[in-house]
Design an enzyme around this catalytic site. Structure first.
Site, short mmCIF file in Angstrom:
data_model
loop_
_atom_site.label_atom_id
_atom_site.label_comp_id
_atom_site.label_asym_id
_atom_site.label_seq_id
_atom_site.Cartn_x
_atom_site.Cartn_y
_atom_site.Cartn_z
N CYS A 175 0.81 -1.23 0.00
CA CYS A 175 0.00 0.00 0.00
C CYS A 175 0.84 1.28 0.00
CB CYS A 175 -0.97 -0.01 1.18
SG CYS A 175 -0.20 0.07 2.82
N HIS A 233 -2.33 1.20 6.83
CA HIS A 233 -2.80 1.09 5.45
C HIS A 233 -3.08 2.48 4.88
CE1 HIS A 233 -4.31 -0.94 1.92
NE2 HIS A 233 -5.39 -0.19 1.95
N HIS A 271 -5.89 1.69 -4.27
CA HIS A 271 -4.96 1.18 -3.26
C HIS A 271 -4.56 -0.25 -3.58
CE1 HIS A 271 -8.05 -0.99 -0.43
NE2 HIS A 271 -8.49 -1.00 -1.66
#
Length: 389
Positions: free
Chosen positions: A301, A349, A361
């Protein structure tokens, strides 16, 4: 745009991100999804579908958190290794100079031994072949003594400096060893969590996998609904702002100068960079999530967000822990395309906001870079929104 720095998050979320009522609603929705799994009672100790889903999600979350720790340790390892290499090179050069200084001292000692140079006295004068011979010897001795003193001073200085650099290199090596241990531990944690998740999923029957997919689909539909609501709210806010600016311009107020100037100033510059970052991220859709990866064939990520903004000419740190501090925190309602949306209390994240409640993402192990609602896991997991440039 001015940059606002804040300390590393310790669990508290930025103000304006969400309200208790919305968080409660999100949690209620997630609870209803779990109930819809209609998990059958465990047979022979086998976990129910609901239990498997929760365990797998938890393992993926733990793996992602460990991945960011791995990324941080890897960054530190790289910096420390360069520092150690530089110090060792410096120590080698200093040791070479020290050896030369030692050799020079030895040459002086040998010269004194060969010439018999000593403190001049009457006996030396009498033994000299001639008065001129005495003075020649005295001059040679004085010259050797002066140069020798300089050599000794240089040797002592070189020896002290070399010793200090050796001690500094030893400390750096010790720090590098510790970071390498952290790197190894984080890597082991990621691998262990992913192996456990794969093991749990492998135990599901085809029917259970289908039911699990149905649950995920309903969650995505709910997330899409929330994203649409946010898009409407942002559109309404933009309309109000546009109306206000138009009214101010029509009245000839001071806002006529600040409004249009602002639109063509920092906001316009940011929009240009954000468009480049989003275009890069969109081009990566379909590439696999691989923990620790920074492209070009795969990403995790934070690797994706770093690469996307690099394409826009903005350097971001490697990890989510540092990226969350690399810009200005804004409310979710004020999010603009290009902003970074961070998730979970440990900020493990991140996604790139593209507008209308959606983001690009790299979701998790086993998945691919994709567009998805920022509410994919419920509003309660949204930590903050940061504008990186």
């Amino acid at each position: 745009m001015a940059s606002h720095r804040k300390s590393r998050p310790s669990g508290a979320r930025a103000a304006g991100i969400r309200t208790p009522a919305l968080a409660t609603a999100a949690l209620t929705s997630m609870a209803l999804f779990s109930q819809s799994a209609e998990a059958a009672p465990a047979e022979d100790g086998k976990p129910s579908l609901e239990e498997v889903e929760k365990k797998v999600d938890a393992l993926y979350r733990q793996a992602e958190s460990a991945t960011e720790k791995y990324n941080a340790a890897k960054e530190r390892t790289g910096r420390q290794r360069k520092q150690v290499d530089t110090l060792l090179d410096d120590v080698a050069r200093r040791t070479e100079r020290l050896n030369k200084a030692r050799e020079e001292l030895g040459s002086f000692a040998a010269a004194q031994y060969r010439t018999g140079a000593s403190v001049p006295d009457t006996a030396t004068f009498l033994l000299a072949d001639s008065p001129q011979g005495y003075f020649d010897q005295d001059q040679l001795m004085s010259r050797l003594t002066s140069r020798q003193k300089g050599a000794v001073d240089d040797y002592v200085t070189q020896q002290s400096a070399t010793m200090k650099k050796r001690q500094e290199a030893a400390r750096s090596l010790e720090a590098l060893t510790g970071t390498q241990d952290d790197l190894k531990a984080a890597k082991t944690t990621v691998q262990t969590k992913l192996a456990s998740a794969r093991e749990l999923l492998s135990q599901l029957t085809a029917a259970e996998k289908a039911r699990l997919a149905a649950i995920e689909k309903r969650q995505q539909e709910e997330a899409a609904r929330k994203a649409a609501e946010l898009a409407k709210q942002q559109a309404a806010a933009a309309d109000r702002e546009a109306s206000s600016s138009a009214a101010s311009s029509a009245s000839g107020g001071s806002a006529s100068g600040s409004g249009s100037g602002s639109d063509s100033g920092p906001d316009s510059a940011y929009a240009t960079k954000a468009a480049k970052a989003i275009a890069f991220a969109r081009a990566q859709i379909g590439k696999p999530y691989v923990w620790g990866a920074t492209g070009p064939g795969s990403y995790d990520c934070s690797g994706l967000s770093q690469a996307a903004w690099k394409a826009a000419g903005v350097s971001l740190p490697r990890t989510t822990y540092d990226q969350v501090n690399a810009g200005t925190t804004v409310s979710l309602a004020d999010a603009l395309p290009g902003d970074l949306v961070f998730f979970y209390d440990d900020v493990s994240h991140v996604g790139i906001y593209i507008g209308n409640g959606m983001m690009i993402h790299a979701p998790k192990p086993g998945a691919y870079v994709r567009e998805e609602s920022i509410y994919y896991g419920g509003e309660s997991i949204i930590h903050s929104v940061v504008r990186p440039a």
